[in-house]
Every structure is written in C-alpha cells, then in structure tokens.
Design an enzyme around this catalytic site. Structure first.
Site, PDB file in Angstrom:
ATOM      1  N   HIS A 373       0.798  -1.237   0.000  1.00  0.00           N
ATOM      2  CA  HIS A 373       0.000   0.000   0.000  1.00  0.00           C
ATOM      3  C   HIS A 373       0.822   1.275   0.000  1.00  0.00           C
ATOM      4  CE1 HIS A 373      -3.997  -1.812   0.889  1.00  0.00           C
ATOM      5  NE2 HIS A 373      -3.254  -2.774   1.417  1.00  0.00           N
ATOM      6  N   LYS A 564      -8.007  14.072   4.801  1.00  0.00           N
ATOM      7  CA  LYS A 564      -7.137  12.886   4.769  1.00  0.00           C
ATOM      8  C   LYS A 564      -6.132  13.056   5.892  1.00  0.00           C
ATOM      9  CE  LYS A 564      -6.034  14.096   0.488  1.00  0.00           C
ATOM     10  NZ  LYS A 564      -6.002  12.979  -0.439  1.00  0.00           N
ATOM     11  N   ARG A 565      -5.351  12.006   6.199  1.00  0.00           N
ATOM     12  CA  ARG A 565      -4.308  12.165   7.198  1.00  0.00           C
ATOM     13  C   ARG A 565      -3.394  13.331   6.808  1.00  0.00           C
ATOM     14  NH1 ARG A 565      -4.020   8.378  11.626  1.00  0.00           N
ATOM     15  NH2 ARG A 565      -1.990   9.339  11.960  1.00  0.00           N
ATOM     16  N   LYS A 570       1.241  14.468   1.263  1.00  0.00           N
ATOM     17  CA  LYS A 570      -0.112  14.773   0.777  1.00  0.00           C
ATOM     18  C   LYS A 570      -0.292  16.279   0.523  1.00  0.00           C
ATOM     19  CE  LYS A 570      -2.066  10.806   3.327  1.00  0.00           C
ATOM     20  NZ  LYS A 570      -2.741   9.910   2.357  1.00  0.00           N
ATOM     21  N   THR A 672      -8.304   6.877  -1.663  1.00  0.00           N
ATOM     22  CA  THR A 672      -9.663   6.332  -1.788  1.00  0.00           C
ATOM     23  C   THR A 672     -10.692   7.430  -1.515  1.00  0.00           C
ATOM     24  OG1 THR A 672      -9.326   5.513   0.464  1.00  0.00           O
ATOM     25  CG2 THR A 672      -9.221   3.894  -1.323  1.00  0.00           C
ATOM     26  N   LYS A 676     -14.531   8.684  -3.191  1.00  0.00           N
ATOM     27  CA  LYS A 676     -15.756   9.051  -2.452  1.00  0.00           C
ATOM     28  C   LYS A 676     -16.255  10.414  -2.906  1.00  0.00           C
ATOM     29  CE  LYS A 676     -13.740   6.361   1.254  1.00  0.00           C
ATOM     30  NZ  LYS A 676     -12.886   6.415   2.468  1.00  0.00           N
TER      31      LYS A 676
HETATM   32  N1  GPU Z   1      -2.021   3.612   3.459  1.00  0.00           N
HETATM   33 BR1  GPU Z   1       1.336   1.489   4.120  1.00  0.00          BR
HETATM   34  C1  GPU Z   1      -2.436   3.907   4.738  1.00  0.00           C
HETATM   35  O1  GPU Z   1      -3.502   4.493   4.922  1.00  0.00           O
HETATM   36  N2  GPU Z   1      -1.693   3.535   5.805  1.00  0.00           N
HETATM   37  C2  GPU Z   1      -0.549   2.823   5.669  1.00  0.00           C
HETATM   38  O2  GPU Z   1       0.108   2.494   6.664  1.00  0.00           O
HETATM   39  C3  GPU Z   1      -0.166   2.496   4.346  1.00  0.00           C
HETATM   40  C4  GPU Z   1      -0.880   2.904   3.268  1.00  0.00           C
HETATM   41  C5  GPU Z   1      -2.873   4.008   2.337  1.00  0.00           C
HETATM   42  C6  GPU Z   1      -2.205   4.727   1.183  1.00  0.00           C
HETATM   43  O3  GPU Z   1      -1.515   5.852   1.645  1.00  0.00           O
HETATM   44  C7  GPU Z   1      -3.276   5.169   0.204  1.00  0.00           C
HETATM   45  O4  GPU Z   1      -2.707   5.763  -0.931  1.00  0.00           O
HETATM   46  C8  GPU Z   1      -4.148   3.989  -0.204  1.00  0.00           C
HETATM   47  O5  GPU Z   1      -5.260   4.429  -0.938  1.00  0.00           O
HETATM   48  C9  GPU Z   1      -4.641   3.230   1.021  1.00  0.00           C
HETATM   49  O6  GPU Z   1      -3.561   2.866   1.860  1.00  0.00           O
HETATM   50  C10 GPU Z   1      -5.385   1.963   0.658  1.00  0.00           C
HETATM   51  O7  GPU Z   1      -4.683   1.204  -0.261  1.00  0.00           O
END
Ligand code: GPU
Length: 838
Positions: A373, A564-565, A570, A672, A676
């Site tokens: 991810h 978002k975080r 970002k 994601t 939305k």
């Molecule tokens: N992502 Br690794 C997180 O939210 N936390 C993590 O620790 C890691 C990845 C996110 C990605 O930043 C985001 O781009 C992606 O859409 C999401 O995972 C789901 O795949």
C-alpha cells in the site's frame, strides 16, 4: 445431527418472529429491548439507551442471517477468504446495517412514531475507529463488498480497546484524547470465549534429534497470552449473507500466571496479567511510518497467530487435512503488518503439526497473497534482528531457513550476482541487521499487488523491482475501490433518491449503471435537482461547521475540501500556500471579482509527527487571519474541521464541490477519498498520482483539473539537483507568500513558530511544493473560472458521478477473486425459509 437442522430446530420460531422486517415488529422489539436489555422505561432512558435498544432490535434481525450464513458455509465446506489486517476502520454500524437489511425507512418511521429523533439516535453510536486512515478503511469497504458479493470471508484483526485518538483543536493545535469507544458497551459484537487460543511470546528454542532421525524444535516461551475472539456480523446489501469480522482481544491466561502466584509472587502475577492485556490496548496512531516498537511487533504476531490457529480449528472441525489449507483458505495480507503469518503458518505446520518442510512451504505459498500500500520508504517495515529474536526466537530461525533456501534459488538464477542476493535477502545486512517484512511477504506469497495502476508499475520498476524480475507472474494490479452503500446510499440519501428515481436501484450493486445518468447531464431540470441536493448537503455541513468551528460559512460558496491524514507528501501545506496567495490578491485588489470559496480541511496528524502538527497550526492560523479580515468580505473562509473520521466523512463528501488530491506524483499509492468525492459529484483538482490518473481517465481530461509534475518529471528534477530556494527567488508571488509565513503574519507576529516548516521548504522541499506551486495556482484559477459557469460545473459534476462505476469496491473484489482468490460466491438460504419448506 445436521447442523442446519439443529440450528433451525433450536431457534426457529422466536428467531423468525423477532426478525420480522416491518415497522410494527421493529417498534415492539425496540420497546422490549429498552425494558429487558437496558432495564429502562422511557421516562428514565437516555439517548444512549434508545440507541442501544434499537441496535439490539436490529441485531436480532441480523442473527438469523448470521446463523444461516455460518450453517450454509459449514455445510458446503466453502472456500473462504481470510482478510488479515491490523486495521478495520468500520465506522458506525447501525445506519449501515439498516440500509443493508433494507429497513432504514421503517426504522426511521418507527422511531419517529415513538416520538424519538432518529438522526440524533444514530449519532449516539461511538464509531469503532480501529484504523488510521486509507488502509483500514479499505479493509472495511472490502469486507462490505465480499458480503454483498456473497463471498465467504472472515476479516481478522485486533479488538483495540482504544482506537484512533479523538482530535480536538485547541488554540489552533491538535490535541489528542483517548478513544474510549467501548465505554457504553458494543451491541454489535459477540464474545466467543470457547474459541480462545493461546499465543506464545519470547523465550528460547530447543533442538533435538529424535530416535527416528528427525529433528524437532521446541519453543519454550517466556510468556503466554490468550486471544479471545469477538465477532461482528458484516451484512451484504439486501441479501441473506452475514459474514464475520473476528477481532482478537488479549487476555492473561489463567494457567500461566498461576505458577507465579503459587510461588507467592502475587504482585508479579498481576503485573504479568496487565502486561498481557496491554497487547490489544491501543492502536498505534502512525500512518505510513514504522516506529520499530516491540509492542507493535507483539500485536502483529498476536493477531496473526490467533487467526491462523482459528483457521486450523475450522479445518479440523470440518475434518479437512492441513495439506488442503490453501484450498480451504485464501489469506490476503493487508500490507506487511500481518506478514509474520508466512513464518507462523510454517511453524504451525512444521513444528506443531509435523508436516515436512517442503510440503508446508508449498501450502504456505499457495495460501498467501500480499497487497502493498505504499512507496514511502519510511513505511516499509523492518525489525531490528535483536528485537525480533527476543520476541519471536523460533520465527527468526524459520525466516533464516526460508532465506537460505530462497537465496540458493536466487544464486542459481543469477550466478555470481552477489549484489542482487544482498538486495533480495530477507535480512538487511548493509548495517545493523533487520528483518525485511516486505521481502518475507513477497517470498511467501503466490500473488503480489499494488493498489492503483501507477503504484503497481512503480512497485515493479522500483521498490520491488528485483522480485518482479524474479517472478513477473506473481505481480498484478488491483485498483482500490470504495463501497457505494456507505459512501452514497447511507452518506447521501438525497442523491440516492434522485439517482434511483431516475435510473432505478440497480446501481447500488452494479455501480457501472451510473452511466445511465450521462444523458441527464443535458437536462436543465435534472441539473437543477442535482444542484438543490448539493446545496442541501452543503447547508447541513455548514451547520456542523458553525457548531464545531464557530465559523459561519456560506452554502452558496464553493466548498473546496481536503480531508485525509496530515502528511507532508499529501501536501496540505501546498493548499495553504494557495490560500495565502488568494488572500494577498484580495488585499492588493479589494474589488477583485472572486467567487466566494470555503476551504475545508480535516485530518489527524500522528501525535509524534511534528511537521504535520505544524501544518495544522498553519492552516488554523491562516483561518484566524482570513476569516476575520473585513477586507476579504466573506469571499474566503478557511476552516479546519476537527476529528476527521468515518462519521464526519459521511457528512463531508456529499457536500464537496472540489476535491483536493494534490500529493507529489509518485507518492500516494492510490487514495480512496478521491473516489468518495467523485461518486458524490465533486470535481477533482489533482496531480498525476495514484488513482487520480484512473479517475481522470474515466471522467475525461475535460472534467478533471490536472496540474503538477508527473512522476518521471519529479525523478528527473530530483536527479538534476532540486534547489527550492531558486524557485522561491524566481517567483515573486511565492516569495511573498513564504515571507508572510516566515515573518509571523499567521502566528500573531511570532517569527519563530513556522520556521521549521519554512526552512524545510526553502532548503529541502522533499515533496516539491515550490516546483508545483505555479502550476497549482494557475489550475485553481481555471477552477474558479469554471465554477462561475454554474450549468457547466453541474454538467461536469453529474458526469463525474456517472463515470465513477469503476471505483466501487465490488469491482476491486471481483478482480481479486478472479485473479487471486478464486473463491466462488455461496448464496445463503435463510434457515426459516428452509424450515418452512421442509
Ligand atoms: N495507506 Br502502508 C495507509 O492508509 N496507511 C498505511 O500504513 C499504508 C498505506 C494508504 C495509502 O496511503 C493510500 O494511498 C491507499 O489508498 C490506502 O492505503 C489503501 O490502499
């Protein structure tokens, strides 16, 4: 005795009567629960009592499906997907369960007729925030889609006693409070103590050659923890399926501390009990950053071991030999957090169930698949060898053995290429030694995937390049998706009604059908309905903003949203720079024609991430200046909505006009939230990053605001030596903006506050804000010009939503089942119907 018949015989009558899906039955059962479960009568009941009474009434209706589903899967011996994830960011259950059962309106009416405010009642639920952000929310969307597609599945994770912290904003700074989500009880879970398992930790190993010549290994742990499962039903949309989310809670095992107790060390025994229970105490709040903390490794191993032991129990219950493990279960690793599963399954098969190594390895590789991810190097998990050995001594031996065999294979494939061997090794030996969890996941899985097309390409060409060269066929892309049940039907009832009235209800399960809205973009009447809905959603959000932020925002202004975080990659601070540029423009030309905009931010910063916290302070500082400046005349508003969560997201996405997806190209794996927003009719301003690229592809370049460097351009700029200070010097507007921050304009004259942020940008700017600034500002100019053409904007908004079908998590799950899991659907027959016909 046939289990289905037994379950039906035991509970059939009361279950079916209590589970009637009509308003009167719901009312009755609500009142029964208020009395019998909450022990209250209306004059004494709190809002929480009412919420719980309704939740229990709904739970009774779930149970019939849940029991029927379990019986069906057991009888069919169904192939099952196990989704292993350290995070499940579920959001509130009640509303979603009502939607999926198809009794949302009935419940609302029932409550209204009883004189209760239904929305207020729903708002009582403390959301289970058992995740940080995108990764945890994706897991939640995926189990929703698996239930809707009738795919037998188990979500396995940790029942954190405290989920993601609650954020408030005090004096412009983030303040964290513990999330006591279980305080008033959790009506959606059932504890299953009879399925508790034991997990070993620490200690040492003993190797012995038996008389028959075989080698056996005994792991003598220093600690035992017991894992108790708590099950939550996961309903499919208007079908009979109720799958299970099984979360493990750590408890002290009675037997182990008893020994200590006998020796008279009462205090030591209690301490040990407390330390065991610490394992599932709190979610680590770091997103995409690895701390290398011992407790975190223990958490990961704890839930993985519990889950694999649980799968073995299930197989044994169905008298299936463990050689067939990979036929019964497809186990998906949600990033590397559960990657220790590769070594743990080997240990269980080889050490505990005496399977020969080679056989066990075949089973293991056919069982697991790994989803990556992130491309962020600081998020790639590595554990220092001494720490790993201390917690999991046996697993380290197993990893060495896997590695030895794997590297032999590498040497055969690439004779003499020792550099490649070192790069591929499961152990990083370039300095202090580390176990590389992504490598363990790659070696122990038959499938590896990224979460958007660009992300998968970058995995193949960069982060996992050596693995791709070795095993190209293991790699595939699975672009993320989100569930339209929660993110449209539940979050945006107004839009749902308009869409269903226009094209029927099929789109809820087949999101591609939204295409049928396309011709309606040409109907002035439809466009006007579309706008009314957006307006109503914005009015509702404006009320929330007034309450939480004490800022009045105009629902007729453009809602420009970034939620978002908070992360440097970002680039929330890039948006901040643009706002300051606009503000300066207004100050310079007080009569400038500028369509009013409301900038809305939300998101949590990891408590130890100082730069992210400073970014929040910068945004709130800008808000303090801009929102009060009479010269702005309400043309700009800036708000930071505290505690962004699933609940708050449900209010925000439907009210957005513009979706900010402005990460540095090549950094956001997918995103994601972007999906939305699109579903709910927001237009996107974004970079060529993650799934933005695919969003732009489906909506068309004309319906997407693109700006910024591409990934190859970012790499090239990096390679040639990026000097942000030069960009600052060459752009007078950028200079003015940065100087204003530096000089304390947004920190009440304190010129030191934002120094770390400003210096980082001027001298490092690792995420290329300065290089993208001009392009972003110009793009925002185009956004502004488009916005004032209301009819054009509405057309674009409708087309965005109409073309969002690809981003349903149903499509993602179909892709996973087709290419990786091969788990067929198993429709469920309700036990009562079965019984009635028998
Ligand atoms: N992502 Br690794 C997180 O939210 N936390 C993590 O620790 C890691 C990845 C996110 C990605 O930043 C985001 O781009 C992606 O859409 C999401 O995972 C789901 O795949």
């Amino acid at each position: 005795m046939d289990t289905r018949a037994a379950a039906a015989a035991v509970d059939h009558r009361p279950l079916s009567e209590r589970a009637a899906l009509n308003k009167e039955a719901l009312k009755q059962s609500f009142l029964d629960n208020l009395f019998h479960t909450q022990g209250k009568f209306p004059a004494l009941a709190s809002k929480s009592d009412y919420y719980l009474a309704l939740a229990y009434a709904v739970r009774e209706r779930l149970l019939q499906r849940w029991i029927s589903t379990a019986a069906e899967y057991m009888q069919k011996g169904a192939r099952t997907v196990s989704y292993l994830s350290a995070e499940f960011l579920m959001g509130p259950h009640l509303g979603n369960n009502l939607i999926n059962l198809g009794i949302y309106d009935e419940a609302k009416q029932a409550m209204t007729e009883l004189g209760l405010n239904f929305d207020e009642l729903l708002a009582q639920e403390e959301e289970p925030g058992l995740g940080n952000g995108g990764l945890g929310r994706l897991a939640a969307c995926f189990i929703d889609s698996m239930a809707t597609l009738e795919i037998p599945s188990l979500g396995y994770g940790i029942r954190y006693e405290f989920g993601i912290f609650h954020q408030s904003i005090v004096d412009g700074w983030q303040v964290e409070k513990t999330d006591k989500w279980l305080r008033y009880g959790n009506p959606w879970e059932l504890q299953r103590p009879e399925w508790a398992v034991q997990v070993k930790l620490g200690g040492y190993t003993e190797h012995r050659s038996e008389e028959d010549g075989t080698l056996t290994v005994r792991w003598i742990p220093s600690r035992l923890v017991s894992g108790v499962p708590y099950d939550t039903p996961i309903l499919g949309y208007r079908n009979n399926t109720a799958n299970t989310l099984r979360l493990w809670s750590a408890q002290a095992p009675e037997s182990f501390d008893f020994e200590v107790f006998n020796r008279g060390d009462y205090y030591g025994a209690v301490m040990q009990k407390m330390s065991s229970e610490n394992l599932s105490k709190v979610l680590y709040p770091n997103d995409e950053h690895e701390g290398g903390k011992e407790l975190r490794l223990e958490q990961q191993y704890f839930f993985v071991s519990c889950s694999l032991q649980d799968m073995i129990r299930i197989m044994q219950g169905q008298r299936l030999p463990l050689e067939h493990f990979h036929e019964k279960f497809a186990v998906q690793l949600n990033d590397t957090h559960p990657a220790i599963a590769v070594a743990e399954l080997m240990r269980l098969l080889v050490d505990e169930h005496k399977m020969p190594w080679n056989r066990a390895w075949q089973v293991t590789c056919k069982t697991f698949a790994y989803t990556n991810h992130t491309l962020m190097p600081e998020a790639l998990e590595r554990w220092p060898l001494p720490l790993f050995k201390k917690v999991l001594p046996r697993h380290l031996e197993i990893i060495f053995e896997i590695n030895a065999r794997f590297l032999d294979e590498v040497r055969r494939r690439y004779p003499g290429d020792s550099a490649r061997v070192a790069r591929l090794s499961l152990i990083d030996e370039s300095g202090p030694r580390y176990v590389r969890m992504a490598h363990l996941a790659c070696v122990g899985s038959h499938a590896i995937n990224g979460v958007a097309e660009l992300h998968t390409e970058l995995l193949k060409s960069d982060v996992l390049r050596d693995f791709y060269e070795l095993w190209p066929n293991k790699f595939s892309n699975k672009t993320n998706g989100v569930t339209p049940r929660r993110w449209m039907v539940l979050a945006n009832p107004r839009l749902t009604r308009l869409v269903s009235d226009s094209i029927g209800e099929d789109w809820i399960k087949h999101l591609d059908q939204l295409q049928k809205l396309e011709p309606l973009a040409e109907s002035a009447d439809f466009r006007s309905h579309w706008r009314e809905i957006k307006r109503a959603n914005k009015r509702a959000l404006a009320e929330v903003i007034a309450r939480r932020c004490n800022v009045a925002v105009d629902p007729d202004s453009m809602f420009d949203v970034q939620v978002k975080r908070i992360h440097e990659y970002k680039r929330q601070h890039l948006a901040a720079l643009h706002i300051i540029a606009l503000y300066l423009q207004l100050k310079a030309q007080p009569n400038l024609e500028l369509a009013p905009r409301t900038f809305i931010f939300g998101g949590k910063a990891a408590p130890g991430y100082r730069m992210a916290k400073l970014m929040i302070k910068l945004i709130t500082g800008i808000g303090d200046v801009v929102n009060r400046d009479p010269m702005v005349r309400d043309r700009l508003k800036v708000v930071f909505l505290p505690n962004f969560s699933v609940t708050n997201g449900q209010r925000i996405y439907p009210a957005a006009d513009l979706s900010e997806q402005i990460s540095t190209a090549g950094k956001e794996a997918s995103g994601t939230g972007n999906m939305k927003f699109q579903m709910n009719g927001a237009l996107t301003i974004g970079t060529m990053d993650g799934a933005n690229i695919e969003i732009r592809e489906v909506v068309g370049a004309d319906n997407f605001f693109l700006f910024g460097l591409t990934t190859p351009q970012v790499y090239a700029l990096q390679a040639q030596g990026y000097r942000p200070h030069d960009w600052y010097e060459q752009d007078p507007q950028l200079r003015e903006v940065i100087d204003m921050i530096r000089d304390g304009y947004f920190s009440r004259g304190d010129a030191s506050l934002f120094r770390p942020l400003v210096d980082s940008l001027l001298w490092h700017d690792p995420y290329f804000l300065f290089a993208d600034f001009r392009s972003y500002v110009e793009c925002q100019q185009r956004v502004g010009e488009t916005w004032v053409d209301t009819e054009r904007w509405t057309r674009m908004s409708i087309l965005n939503s109409a073309r969002s079908g690809k981003f349903s998590s149903d499509r993602s799950i179909r892709d996973y089942t087709k290419d990786i899991w091969h788990a067929p659907s198993v429709p469920v027959e309700l036990l009562t119907e079965h019984h009635v016909r028998a």
